[in-house]
Scaffold this motif. Structure first.
Motif, short mmCIF file in Angstrom:
data_model
loop_
_atom_site.label_atom_id
_atom_site.label_comp_id
_atom_site.label_asym_id
_atom_site.label_seq_id
_atom_site.Cartn_x
_atom_site.Cartn_y
_atom_site.Cartn_z
N LEU A 99 0.81 -1.23 0.09
CA LEU A 99 -0.08 -0.25 -0.06
C LEU A 99 0.77 1.28 -0.10
O LEU A 99 0.51 2.20 -0.54
CB LEU A 99 -0.89 -0.07 1.36
N GLU A 100 2.01 1.18 0.53
CA GLU A 100 2.67 2.41 0.76
C GLU A 100 3.41 2.56 -0.52
O GLU A 100 3.55 3.78 -0.96
CB GLU A 100 4.04 2.16 1.68
N THR A 101 4.05 1.46 -1.25
CA THR A 101 4.70 1.66 -2.39
C THR A 101 3.53 2.20 -3.49
O THR A 101 3.89 2.88 -4.39
CB THR A 101 5.10 0.30 -3.10
N LEU A 102 2.36 1.51 -3.43
CA LEU A 102 1.35 1.90 -4.48
C LEU A 102 1.02 3.30 -4.26
O LEU A 102 0.41 3.96 -5.24
CB LEU A 102 -0.04 1.00 -4.17
N ALA A 103 0.77 3.89 -3.04
CA ALA A 103 0.65 5.30 -2.77
C ALA A 103 1.59 6.27 -3.37
O ALA A 103 1.48 7.23 -3.74
CB ALA A 103 0.44 5.55 -1.20
N ILE A 104 2.94 5.74 -3.07
CA ILE A 104 4.04 6.75 -3.91
C ILE A 104 3.83 6.85 -5.34
O ILE A 104 3.92 7.90 -5.99
CB ILE A 104 5.22 5.97 -3.51
N GLU A 117 12.48 3.63 -4.38
CA GLU A 117 13.31 3.23 -3.24
C GLU A 117 14.04 4.27 -2.52
O GLU A 117 14.24 4.23 -1.39
CB GLU A 117 14.33 2.34 -4.12
N GLN A 118 14.12 5.60 -3.28
CA GLN A 118 14.53 6.84 -2.64
C GLN A 118 13.57 7.19 -1.50
O GLN A 118 14.01 7.60 -0.34
CB GLN A 118 14.81 7.82 -3.70
N ILE A 119 12.39 6.90 -1.86
CA ILE A 119 11.43 7.76 -0.78
C ILE A 119 11.10 6.57 0.38
O ILE A 119 11.34 7.04 1.28
CB ILE A 119 9.95 7.94 -1.60
N ARG A 120 10.94 5.23 -0.04
CA ARG A 120 10.72 4.29 1.06
C ARG A 120 12.15 4.01 1.76
O ARG A 120 12.26 3.51 2.94
CB ARG A 120 10.04 3.20 0.27
N GLY A 121 13.13 4.09 1.11
CA GLY A 121 14.44 3.74 1.78
C GLY A 121 14.82 2.27 1.79
O GLY A 121 15.77 1.72 2.35
N VAL A 122 14.12 1.43 0.93
CA VAL A 122 14.19 0.02 1.01
C VAL A 122 14.18 -0.58 -0.39
O VAL A 122 13.76 0.21 -1.18
CB VAL A 122 13.30 -0.95 1.92
N GLY A 126 10.55 -6.82 -4.83
CA GLY A 126 9.35 -7.78 -4.83
C GLY A 126 8.10 -7.10 -4.82
O GLY A 126 6.95 -7.69 -5.26
N VAL A 127 7.82 -5.91 -4.11
CA VAL A 127 6.58 -5.05 -4.04
C VAL A 127 6.05 -4.72 -5.49
O VAL A 127 4.98 -4.92 -5.70
CB VAL A 127 6.79 -4.10 -2.82
N MET A 128 7.06 -4.33 -6.05
CA MET A 128 6.66 -3.70 -7.54
C MET A 128 6.36 -5.10 -8.40
O MET A 128 5.30 -4.95 -9.25
CB MET A 128 7.76 -3.22 -8.31
N LEU A 131 2.64 -5.72 -7.33
CA LEU A 131 1.76 -4.78 -7.80
C LEU A 131 1.53 -4.69 -9.30
O LEU A 131 0.20 -4.52 -9.88
CB LEU A 131 2.25 -3.30 -7.71
N THR A 132 2.55 -5.10 -9.94
CA THR A 132 2.36 -5.31 -11.61
C THR A 132 1.53 -6.61 -11.74
O THR A 132 0.74 -6.60 -12.63
CB THR A 132 3.77 -5.50 -12.17
N GLU A 133 1.80 -7.54 -11.08
CA GLU A 133 0.89 -8.99 -11.49
C GLU A 133 -0.34 -8.80 -11.13
O GLU A 133 -1.25 -9.29 -11.79
CB GLU A 133 1.55 -10.13 -10.47
#
Length: 221
Positions: A99-104, A117-122, A126-128, A131-133
Motif C-alpha cells: 500500500l505504501e509503494t502503491l501510494a507513492i 526506493e529513494q522515498i521508501r528507503g528499502v 518484490g513489491v513492484m 503490484l504489476t502482477e
C-alpha cells in the motif's frame, strides 16, 4: 422522455459498467431525439441522476468508477448480499509495504523504481512485481536519464480497486508530493540536437585534452 431516464435504463440493464463514450454510441444507433447527444450532455444527465439517487437514500447508488458508470449497492448492505451470492474468492489484501509503494506511485507518477526506493528507503523489487502482477501498476514509459529506466504509473484497475473516478479524486497528500528526489544525470550530449556525443567527437576531444609531448633537446654536434 428525459435523457437521464434513458441512461438509467441502459445502465440498469447493462452487464458491465459503461463509459460516456459507450453510452453515446448506443444512443447514436437508436432512434431520435438523442442520437446526436453530446458527451457533455450525457455527463450532465448522469451526474444529475447520481445526485437524485443519493438524495433518495436508496440501498444502491449510481457511481462513476475508473471513467465508467454503474449502479452499486451501498456498503452497509454487504452482509446480506454476501449471504445471497456467497463469498467470492478475492485476491489477498495488499500488505502495508504494498500500500505504501502503491501510494507513492499514485501520487508521484510517472516514477522510476529507483525513485520509489529513494522515498521508501528499502528495495522494492518484490513489491513492484506484486503490484504489476495484480494489474494495479504498469510501465508507462522511460525516463530521460542515463540507462533510460522504465517509469511506472497506476492502471484503470487501480481506480476500480479503490472506487475512484480518476486520479483527481485521490485524497490530498501534499507532504508526499513534496518529497524531493535526486535525479540521476542525463545522457552526455554534444548539442540539443544529438542524443549522445558521437564517438569520433569524443576521440577528438580526448586527443585535444592530452598534454603535448615535451620537445626533444637539441643534439650536441
Amino acid at each position: 422522455m428525459e435523457l437521464k431516464f434513458i441512461l438509467e435504463s441502459l445502465l440498469f440493464s447493462a452487464q458491465k459498467p459503461l463509459s460516456v463514450k459507450e453510452l453515446r454510441e448506443i444512443l447514436a444507433n437508436a432512434a431520435k431525439p438523442f442520437a446526436k447527444a453530446k458527451e457533455s450532455d450525457l455527463t450532465s444527465a448522469l451526474e444529475q441522476l447520481a445526485q437524485e439517487h443519493e438524495t433518495a437514500a436508496r440501498s444502491y447508488r449510481l457511481a462513476c468508477v475508473a471513467g465508467a458508470w454503474q449502479f452499486v449497492t451501498q456498503p452497509e448492505f454487504a452482509p446480506w448480499l454476501k449471504a445471497l451470492v456467497g463469498q467470492k474468492l478475492r485476491p489477498t489484501r495488499l500488505s502495508a509495504p504494498g500500500l505504501e509503494t502503491l501510494a507513492i506511485i499514485a501520487y508521484r507518477q510517472p516514477i522510476t523504481r529507483a525513485e520509489v526506493e529513494q522515498i521508501r528507503g528499502v528495495n522494492v523489487d518484490g513489491v513492484m512485481q506484486t503490484l504489476t502482477e495484480r494489474g494495479l501498476v504498469e510501465s508507462v514509459g522511460r525516463a530521460e536519464v542515463v540507462g533510460r529506466p522504465q517509469t511506472y504509473g497506476t492502471t484503470a484497475l487501480f481506480l476500480e480497486y479503490f472506487g475512484l473516478r480518476g486520479l483527481e479524486d485521490l485524497p490530498a497528500a501534499d507532504e508526499l508530493r513534496r518529497i524531493p528526489l535526486e535525479k540521476p544525470p542525463g545522457p552526455v550530449t554534444a548539442d540539443p540536437g544529438l542524443a549522445t556525443t558521437p564517438p569520433e567527437q569524443l576521440t577528438l576531444e580526448n586527443k585535444e585534452a592530452e598534454p603535448a609531448a615535451p620537445a626533444e633537446p637539441p643534439q650536441a654536434e
